[in-house]
Design a protein around this motif. Structure first.
Motif, PDB file in Angstrom:
ATOM      1  N   VAL A 101      43.823  39.146  26.782  1.00 35.06           N
ATOM      2  CA  VAL A 101      43.193  39.294  28.091  1.00 35.06           C
ATOM      3  C   VAL A 101      43.342  40.742  28.475  1.00 35.06           C
ATOM      4  N   ASN A 102      42.469  41.253  29.345  1.00 28.50           N
ATOM      5  CA  ASN A 102      42.522  42.653  29.717  1.00 28.50           C
ATOM      6  C   ASN A 102      42.358  42.789  31.216  1.00 28.50           C
ATOM      7  N   GLY A 141      37.295  40.606  38.247  1.00 30.87           N
ATOM      8  CA  GLY A 141      37.908  39.629  39.140  1.00 30.87           C
ATOM      9  C   GLY A 141      37.100  38.368  39.343  1.00 30.87           C
ATOM     10  N   GLU A 142      35.913  38.304  38.744  1.00 38.17           N
ATOM     11  CA  GLU A 142      35.050  37.137  38.885  1.00 38.17           C
ATOM     12  C   GLU A 142      35.170  36.251  37.641  1.00 38.17           C
ATOM     13  N   ASN A 143      35.296  34.935  37.858  1.00 38.71           N
ATOM     14  CA  ASN A 143      35.289  33.995  36.743  1.00 38.71           C
ATOM     15  C   ASN A 143      33.869  33.819  36.212  1.00 38.71           C
ATOM     16  N   GLY A 155      43.409  39.255  38.979  1.00 34.73           N
ATOM     17  CA  GLY A 155      42.112  38.987  38.349  1.00 34.73           C
ATOM     18  C   GLY A 155      42.210  39.149  36.858  1.00 34.73           C
ATOM     19  N   ALA A 156      42.868  40.223  36.437  1.00 32.54           N
ATOM     20  CA  ALA A 156      43.178  40.472  35.023  1.00 32.54           C
ATOM     21  C   ALA A 156      44.150  41.634  35.025  1.00 32.54           C
ATOM     22  N   PRO A 157      45.134  41.645  34.125  1.00 30.51           N
ATOM     23  CA  PRO A 157      46.102  42.742  34.123  1.00 30.51           C
ATOM     24  C   PRO A 157      45.459  44.040  33.655  1.00 30.51           C
ATOM     25  N   GLU A 166      37.337  42.914  31.591  1.00 28.72           N
ATOM     26  CA  GLU A 166      36.604  42.270  30.507  1.00 28.72           C
ATOM     27  C   GLU A 166      35.128  42.310  30.856  1.00 28.72           C
ATOM     28  N   THR A 167      34.320  42.252  29.848  1.00 34.86           N
ATOM     29  CA  THR A 167      32.885  42.147  30.088  1.00 34.86           C
ATOM     30  C   THR A 167      32.323  41.094  29.138  1.00 34.86           C
TER      31      THR A 167
END
Length: 511
Positions: free
Chosen positions: A510-511, A410-412, A282-284, A443-444
């Protein structure tokens, strides 16, 4: 000899080899009556009953069956009962707004719509030729333990699933995944993750997310007991790891954060030490988080990278023997990368720095969007939209996101969609929505807003305005007011400049 690959192969093997073993432990606390524990024989019978019910309803081969549900044994059953017998299953994100769900159901042309009881009222206006609320009523028609469905001659190139992704535009795109895509993703993922019949799998990952990343298939085929968790809760995850002897689970960084928070409050040794493998995507997550998974939980950390369009497995990063002598920080530094290409996956970096991929897992196309398909697959390579680089050892690191999309928990999240919602407020003259680092969600969503002349509005009002129009996970968590936004000479927003201050000091965007 060539035998067509089919999703049903996984259930056939599970039922044939592990007939009396527990296949699924359904969520006990849910609005629909729990199915309790189902053996592989039970799951096979219910899948056949589902397919027979579709026969009786006149739902033909290739027709779409849409399901809006939280994790449930019935959703696993629907995967096999629909896709396994020649229909196309469309699992829909239960967090989406009614307008989004309505668009998806209409766009895919679903003949059947199954709705979670908690969503029946919010989705009251979303209809299909056959609309059923999951529970007693749907059980009589579909989720029954009987029925002799019409046979289906497997076609591995037939569309098994349509998974809608938010991507870069306001309208979701329907990713067509064939039986071949899904079969090879599940077997490759399962093999590289070491799935065996000694495992117990916990469904912390929403099953609508690329069909639970294919783990429902890999685990069923290997006789693994699957424990269904309806809603993510850190303490509840630890409790079920303890109660059921869980050895494997998947999730986004937000799930990792929830488990770590719960572990800090856990009374006694953390369950699963030296036993559990957790696959994260989803993101690292930050390097420190990876360290904590290994030290505080004592779980193995595995990272994968992929997209809905790639079924999703493109890369996997697991501990290697060569890294055993490294200290905790050194091991985490190796594991923070996206990973090495999975078997059968080819990666390359375009001159512009974009990650390109070729594999048997890549989508057949976007449902009824040939232009989008042609834009995504060029000269036989899928354009991921992510920026990255390959190390000398072949491992991929994702450094930037070229597509205008934010991945939160994890959501686009389509920044364009959020911007559209904000632009509908009369006080907003200009807006740019960006992703900023967040310890919990990866991320937010942050909105940078220029107000119209003479207008005043507060941060809370704009966030509430979005919440009335969008799924809550898509809404900004903060709003920052600006006098102007960075643009090119042609007036295009320069989001890389807008993002830069929030990512300062980080190697990756990216986070």
């Amino acid at each position: 000899m060539k035998v067509a690959l089919s999703i049903k192969d996984f259930l056939d093997r599970g039922e044939g080899v592990y007939r009396d073993r527990t296949a699924l432990v359904d969520e006990p606390d849910q609005p629909a009556p729990s199915l309790g524990s189902l053996t592989f024989a039970d799951l096979g019978r219910r899948a056949r009953g589902f397919a027979a019910g579709l026969d009786e309803m006149g739902v033909g081969t290739g027709e779409r069956v849409a399901v809006v549900s939280q994790n449930a044994a019935r959703l696993v059953t629907a995967m096999y009962g629909a896709a396994g017998y020649g229909r196309t299953l469309v699992p829909i994100n239960f967090r989406l707004s009614a307008a989004d769900v309505d668009y998806i159901v209409g766009h895919c042309g679903a003949s059947v719509l199954l709705v979670d009881p908690e969503l029946d009222e919010p989705l009251a206006d979303v209809t299909a030729a056959h609309r059923l609320v999951i529970g007693d009523a749907s059980d009589e028609v579909l989720f029954r333990a009987d029925g002799d469905p019409r046979p289906w001659e497997p076609d591995e190139d037939a569309t098994a699933f349509i998974n809608y992704t938010s991507g870069t535009t306001a309208r979701p795109k329907g990713v067509q995944l064939t039986h071949r895509n899904s079969w090879l993703n599940a077997t490759t993922f399962g093999w590289q993750a070491g799935v065996s019949d000694r495992d117990v799998y916990l469904h912390t990952l929403p099953m609508f997310h690329v069909n639970g990343w294919g783990m429902p298939f890999a685990t069923t085929g290997m006789g693994v007991t699957q424990v269904v968790l309806r809603k993510v809760d850190g303490a509840e995850i630890l409790r079920r790891v303890d109660e059921h002897g869980v050895t494997l689970l998947c999730g986004a960084p937000a799930v990792v954060a929830a488990v770590l928070d719960a572990a800090a409050q856990w009374d006694g040794p953390v369950p699963g030490r030296d036993r559990v493998r957790m696959v994260v995507a989803g993101a690292p997550p930050p390097t420190r988080t990876i360290e904590r998974v290994m030290s505080e939980l004592g779980w193995e950390f595995i990272q994968i990278y992929g997209l809905t369009e790639t079924s999703p497995l493109l890369t996997m990063n697991r501990m290697r023997a060569e890294w055993d002598e490294l200290d905790a920080a050194g091991r985490a530094g190796k594991l923070v990368r996206a990973g090495a290409p999975a078997l059968g996956v080819q990666l390359r970096i375009s001159p512009q720095g974009e990650v390109l991929a070729r594999s048997n897992h890549c989508l057949d196309g976007y449902w009824e969007q040939p232009e989008a398909t042609d834009a995504a697959i060029v000269d036989g390579w899928f354009h991921t939209g992510d920026g990255g680089y390959l190390d000398d050892d072949g491992y991929l690191t994702i450094s930037d996101r070229k597509k205008d999309v934010i991945i939160s928990g994890g959501e686009n999240v389509s920044s364009v969609e959020v911007e559209d919602a904000l632009f509908s407020h009369p006080a907003v003259a200009e807006v740019a929505v960006i992703g900023v680092p967040d310890e919990k969600w990866g991320e937010t969503v942050k909105a940078l807003v220029v107000l119209a002349a003479g207008q005043e509005v507060g941060e809370g009002e704009l966030i509430d305005h979005c919440r009335e129009r969008l799924a809550h996970y898509k809404c900004p968590t903060s709003v920052e007011f600006r006098d102007e936004l960075a643009r090119t000479a042609t007036g295009k927003l320069q989001k890389f400049k807008l993002r830069a201050p929030y990512w300062e000091g980080r190697e990756r965007q990216v986070n």
